[in-house]
Design a protein around this motif. Structure first.
Motif, PDB file in Angstrom:
ATOM      1  N   TRP A   1     -10.638 -22.460   3.560  1.00 46.54           N
ATOM      2  CA  TRP A   1     -11.501 -23.573   3.171  1.00 46.54           C
ATOM      3  C   TRP A   1     -10.745 -24.565   2.277  1.00 46.54           C
ATOM      4  CZ3 TRP A   1     -15.314 -25.756   5.272  1.00 46.54           C
ATOM      5  CH2 TRP A   1     -16.151 -26.625   4.565  1.00 46.54           C
ATOM      6  N   ALA A   2      -9.860 -24.050   1.413  1.00 45.86           N
ATOM      7  CA  ALA A   2      -9.050 -24.930   0.568  1.00 45.86           C
ATOM      8  C   ALA A   2      -8.136 -25.799   1.427  1.00 45.86           C
ATOM      9  CB  ALA A   2      -8.239 -24.102  -0.423  1.00 45.86           C
ATOM     10  N   SER A   3      -7.567 -25.220   2.485  1.00 45.42           N
ATOM     11  CA  SER A   3      -6.720 -26.005   3.397  1.00 45.42           C
ATOM     12  C   SER A   3      -7.543 -27.070   4.107  1.00 45.42           C
ATOM     13  CB  SER A   3      -6.056 -25.079   4.422  1.00 45.42           C
ATOM     14  OG  SER A   3      -5.195 -24.169   3.793  1.00 45.42           O
ATOM     15  N   TYR A   4      -8.737 -26.696   4.515  1.00 50.00           N
ATOM     16  CA  TYR A   4      -9.637 -27.631   5.187  1.00 50.00           C
ATOM     17  C   TYR A   4      -9.953 -28.816   4.279  1.00 50.00           C
ATOM     18  CZ  TYR A   4     -13.881 -29.260   7.600  1.00 50.00           C
ATOM     19  OH  TYR A   4     -14.826 -30.013   8.249  1.00 50.00           O
ATOM     20  N   LYS A   5     -10.327 -28.525   3.031  1.00 47.10           N
ATOM     21  CA  LYS A   5     -10.680 -29.595   2.100  1.00 47.10           C
ATOM     22  C   LYS A   5      -9.471 -30.463   1.760  1.00 47.10           C
ATOM     23  CE  LYS A   5     -12.577 -27.186  -1.190  1.00 47.10           C
ATOM     24  NZ  LYS A   5     -13.296 -26.936  -2.473  1.00 47.10           N
ATOM     25  N   ALA A   6      -8.291 -29.836   1.668  1.00 45.08           N
ATOM     26  CA  ALA A   6      -7.094 -30.608   1.348  1.00 45.08           C
ATOM     27  C   ALA A   6      -6.780 -31.616   2.443  1.00 45.08           C
ATOM     28  CB  ALA A   6      -5.917 -29.663   1.137  1.00 45.08           C
ATOM     29  N   LEU A   7      -6.880 -31.206   3.708  1.00 42.89           N
ATOM     30  CA  LEU A   7      -6.645 -32.153   4.795  1.00 42.89           C
ATOM     31  C   LEU A   7      -7.700 -33.248   4.794  1.00 42.89           C
ATOM     32  CD1 LEU A   7      -5.182 -33.139   7.327  1.00 42.89           C
ATOM     33  CD2 LEU A   7      -6.656 -31.609   8.669  1.00 42.89           C
ATOM     34  N   ARG A   8      -8.949 -32.873   4.596  1.00 39.33           N
ATOM     35  CA  ARG A   8     -10.014 -33.878   4.587  1.00 39.33           C
ATOM     36  C   ARG A   8      -9.775 -34.916   3.493  1.00 39.33           C
ATOM     37  NH1 ARG A   8     -15.798 -31.359   4.300  1.00 39.33           N
ATOM     38  NH2 ARG A   8     -15.127 -30.958   2.152  1.00 39.33           N
ATOM     39  N   SER A   9      -9.361 -34.464   2.301  1.00 37.26           N
ATOM     40  CA  SER A   9      -9.072 -35.386   1.206  1.00 37.26           C
ATOM     41  C   SER A   9      -7.881 -36.275   1.539  1.00 37.26           C
ATOM     42  CB  SER A   9      -8.791 -34.605  -0.082  1.00 37.26           C
ATOM     43  OG  SER A   9      -9.936 -33.887  -0.499  1.00 37.26           O
ATOM     44  N   GLN A  10      -6.879 -35.677   2.185  1.00 39.49           N
ATOM     45  CA  GLN A  10      -5.681 -36.431   2.562  1.00 39.49           C
ATOM     46  C   GLN A  10      -6.035 -37.546   3.547  1.00 39.49           C
ATOM     47  OE1 GLN A  10      -2.702 -33.849   4.202  1.00 39.49           O
ATOM     48  NE2 GLN A  10      -0.999 -35.117   3.527  1.00 39.49           N
ATOM     49  N   LEU A  11      -6.874 -37.231   4.528  1.00 38.67           N
ATOM     50  CA  LEU A  11      -7.287 -38.244   5.500  1.00 38.67           C
ATOM     51  C   LEU A  11      -8.182 -39.298   4.869  1.00 38.67           C
ATOM     52  CD1 LEU A  11      -7.973 -35.985   8.626  1.00 38.67           C
ATOM     53  CD2 LEU A  11      -5.987 -37.448   8.205  1.00 38.67           C
ATOM     54  N   ASP A  12      -9.090 -38.863   3.989  1.00 40.57           N
ATOM     55  CA  ASP A  12      -9.991 -39.816   3.322  1.00 40.57           C
ATOM     56  C   ASP A  12      -9.215 -40.808   2.468  1.00 40.57           C
ATOM     57  OD1 ASP A  12     -12.183 -38.646   4.493  1.00 40.57           O
ATOM     58  OD2 ASP A  12     -12.769 -37.489   2.723  1.00 40.57           O
ATOM     59  N   ALA A  13      -8.061 -40.370   1.937  1.00 34.06           N
ATOM     60  CA  ALA A  13      -7.269 -41.244   1.073  1.00 34.06           C
ATOM     61  C   ALA A  13      -6.447 -42.254   1.859  1.00 34.06           C
ATOM     62  CB  ALA A  13      -6.341 -40.408   0.196  1.00 34.06           C
ATOM     63  N   ALA A  14      -6.312 -42.032   3.155  1.00 38.62           N
ATOM     64  CA  ALA A  14      -5.529 -42.945   3.991  1.00 38.62           C
ATOM     65  C   ALA A  14      -6.379 -44.149   4.377  1.00 38.62           C
ATOM     66  CB  ALA A  14      -5.047 -42.220   5.246  1.00 38.62           C
ATOM     67  N   PRO A  15      -5.744 -45.285   4.689  1.00 43.78           N
ATOM     68  CA  PRO A  15      -6.502 -46.454   5.172  1.00 43.78           C
ATOM     69  C   PRO A  15      -7.358 -46.071   6.378  1.00 43.78           C
ATOM     70  CG  PRO A  15      -4.228 -47.062   4.687  1.00 43.78           C
ATOM     71  CD  PRO A  15      -4.305 -45.570   4.580  1.00 43.78           C
ATOM     72  N   GLU A  16      -8.558 -46.580   6.431  1.00 46.55           N
ATOM     73  CA  GLU A  16      -9.516 -46.165   7.457  1.00 46.55           C
ATOM     74  C   GLU A  16      -8.983 -46.367   8.869  1.00 46.55           C
ATOM     75  OE1 GLU A  16     -14.228 -46.825   8.671  1.00 46.55           O
ATOM     76  OE2 GLU A  16     -13.344 -47.903   6.966  1.00 46.55           O
ATOM     77  N   GLU A  17      -8.239 -47.434   9.081  1.00 47.43           N
ATOM     78  CA  GLU A  17      -7.755 -47.723  10.428  1.00 47.43           C
ATOM     79  C   GLU A  17      -6.636 -46.766  10.857  1.00 47.43           C
ATOM     80  OE1 GLU A  17      -5.481 -50.367   7.538  1.00 47.43           O
ATOM     81  OE2 GLU A  17      -7.552 -49.655   7.831  1.00 47.43           O
ATOM     82  N   GLN A  18      -6.083 -45.988   9.913  1.00 46.93           N
ATOM     83  CA  GLN A  18      -5.005 -45.053  10.241  1.00 46.93           C
ATOM     84  C   GLN A  18      -5.483 -43.610  10.390  1.00 46.93           C
ATOM     85  OE1 GLN A  18      -1.761 -45.352   7.439  1.00 46.93           O
ATOM     86  NE2 GLN A  18      -1.780 -47.598   7.460  1.00 46.93           N
ATOM     87  N   ARG A  19      -6.713 -43.324   9.995  1.00 45.08           N
ATOM     88  CA  ARG A  19      -7.152 -41.932   9.899  1.00 45.08           C
ATOM     89  C   ARG A  19      -7.144 -41.214  11.239  1.00 45.08           C
ATOM     90  NH1 ARG A  19     -12.281 -43.192   5.902  1.00 45.08           N
ATOM     91  NH2 ARG A  19     -11.013 -43.880   4.113  1.00 45.08           N
ATOM     92  N   SER A  20      -7.575 -41.876  12.285  1.00 41.76           N
ATOM     93  CA  SER A  20      -7.644 -41.229  13.590  1.00 41.76           C
ATOM     94  C   SER A  20      -6.255 -40.808  14.052  1.00 41.76           C
ATOM     95  CB  SER A  20      -8.282 -42.164  14.612  1.00 41.76           C
ATOM     96  OG  SER A  20      -8.298 -41.569  15.891  1.00 41.76           O
TER      97      SER A  20
END
Length: 373
Positions: A81-100
């Motif tokens: 779950w910690a790995s899951y949250k870390a990736l989610r935070s990493q993606l959320d911190a990226a510019p929205e147009e780059q997340r996909s």
């Protein structure tokens, strides 16, 4: 290669040696887990930042009673779950147009080694350290894979399991404690690779160091990931080639162990083709007849003498896992070798080095050396 080639890859590595609840103690899982974690964080191999890899292993001093037993299912779930949250935070911190696009580069590794079962209604499960004979708490790996497939935050999921698959019809399959999965934005590519076929056992092999026993499947996996399973035409280690290599090596290593100890790696559960590690240069044969030296390494003339044996076929194993064969009856072996650690084993018996000095291991460096085994 960049220092961290795969910043959106995460790994949870589990190795359980001690089961105070009644299951026999093991020697190999912690060493296997450490080897896999080392591969993950090697910049020239898995390429993960060290912060992205969690080691969930039996710690010393080894637990003597059930209350002290670790790691539990809850601890493993917390790491995932910690790995899951870390990736989610990493993606959320990226510019929205780059997340996909960034999500498409993400991968979750789950490596587990320890006792295992096939619980009723499940296919393959790792027993956690608090498992008891009449209360086999477990992580059903098919259910974990299904959760991450349905959720889809990770674009790729790789699960490797070195554990037995004995039938336990009354055992309840252990599901991930994460709540309801999300809805995958796109199809998830995945690999579930198991050490042994349904109803069979998975075995570990002794080494000269009792703390460094290794599971046959884990040994083959690490050799393959290290480059031995690389496609000779493309230089890549793919999911198909890796499991095909592991199947061959495990069959070879366990063929002579006696009745009931042969181990067969089943076909994996997979979707799509996954690549592991960097592209490796496709070696051309060396002009001197020896193995081709990697870039930056020079081949050196070495004479290998066998002082303790007068006959028999041996294999010389290169740092990249490739081999060549020699008949001891032909006398000392003159061969060109490049810098690195090599070892000699009895032909057709991987890791079987009985009778050779220093367990058949030697290192070539600088001007090289003559070797007496």
């Amino acid at each position: 290669m960049a220092e961290h080639a795969n910043p959106y890859h995460y790994g949870v590595v589990v190795g359980i040696n001690r089961y105070p609840g009644g299951y026999a103690a093991l020697k190999g899982p912690v060493a296997d887990a450490r080897a896999f974690a080392a591969w993950l964080t090697d910049p020239g191999q898995g390429g993960l930042p060290k912060a992205n890899v969690q080691r969930v292993i039996t710690q010393r001093p080894f637990p003597k009673n059930l209350g002290e037993a670790r790691p539990t299912k809850e601890v493993i779930d917390d790491a995932l779950w910690a790995s899951y949250k870390a990736l989610r935070s990493q993606l959320d911190a990226a510019p929205e147009e780059q997340r996909s696009e960034l999500r498409k580069t993400s991968r979750l590794y789950l490596f587990v080694a320890g006792h295992g079962i096939m619980p009723g209604g499940g296919d393959a499960a790792l027993l956690d350290a608090k498992a008891e004979l009449d209360r086999p708490t477990n992580l059903d790996l098919g259910r974990y894979l299904d959760w991450f497939r349905r959720d889809g935050l990770f674009a790729e999921v790789c699960i490797f399991a070195d554990c037995c698959r004995g039938f336990e019809l009354l055992a309840e399959p252990g599901s991930p404690g994460f709540g309801r999965a999300g809805r995958a934005p796109e199809a998830v590519r995945f690999l579930l690779a198991l050490a042994t076929s349904a109803g069979e056992l998975s075995f570990e092999d002794a080494t000269s160091d009792p703390d460094e026993w290794r599971g046959h499947f884990s040994y083959a996996l690490m050799q393959g990931l290290g480059g031995a399973a690389a496609d000779p035409d493309t230089g890549y280690v793919t999911s198909d080639a890796l499991i095909a290599y592991a199947r061959r090596i495990v069959t070879d290593r366990t063929a002579g162990l006696g009745s009931g100890r042969q181990q067969s790696v089943p076909e994996p559960v997979l979707s799509g083709t996954l690549r592991f590690g960097p592209e490796r240069s496709v070696a051309e044969p060396a002009a001197n007849g020896g193995p081709a030296a990697p870039p930056g390494r020079e081949a050196r003339k070495v004479v290998i003498a066998f002082r303790r044996r007068r006959r028999g076929m041996v294999e010389l194993v290169a740092p990249d896992g490739t081999t060549q064969v020699w008949d001891i009856a032909d006398g000392p072996w003159t061969v060109w070798l490049y810098d690195g650690t090599w070892y000699v084993q009895h032909a057709g018996k991987p890791m079987h080095t009985t009778g050779f000095a220093d367990d058949g291991v030697f290192t070539i460096t600088g001007e090289g050396r003559d070797v007496s085994l």
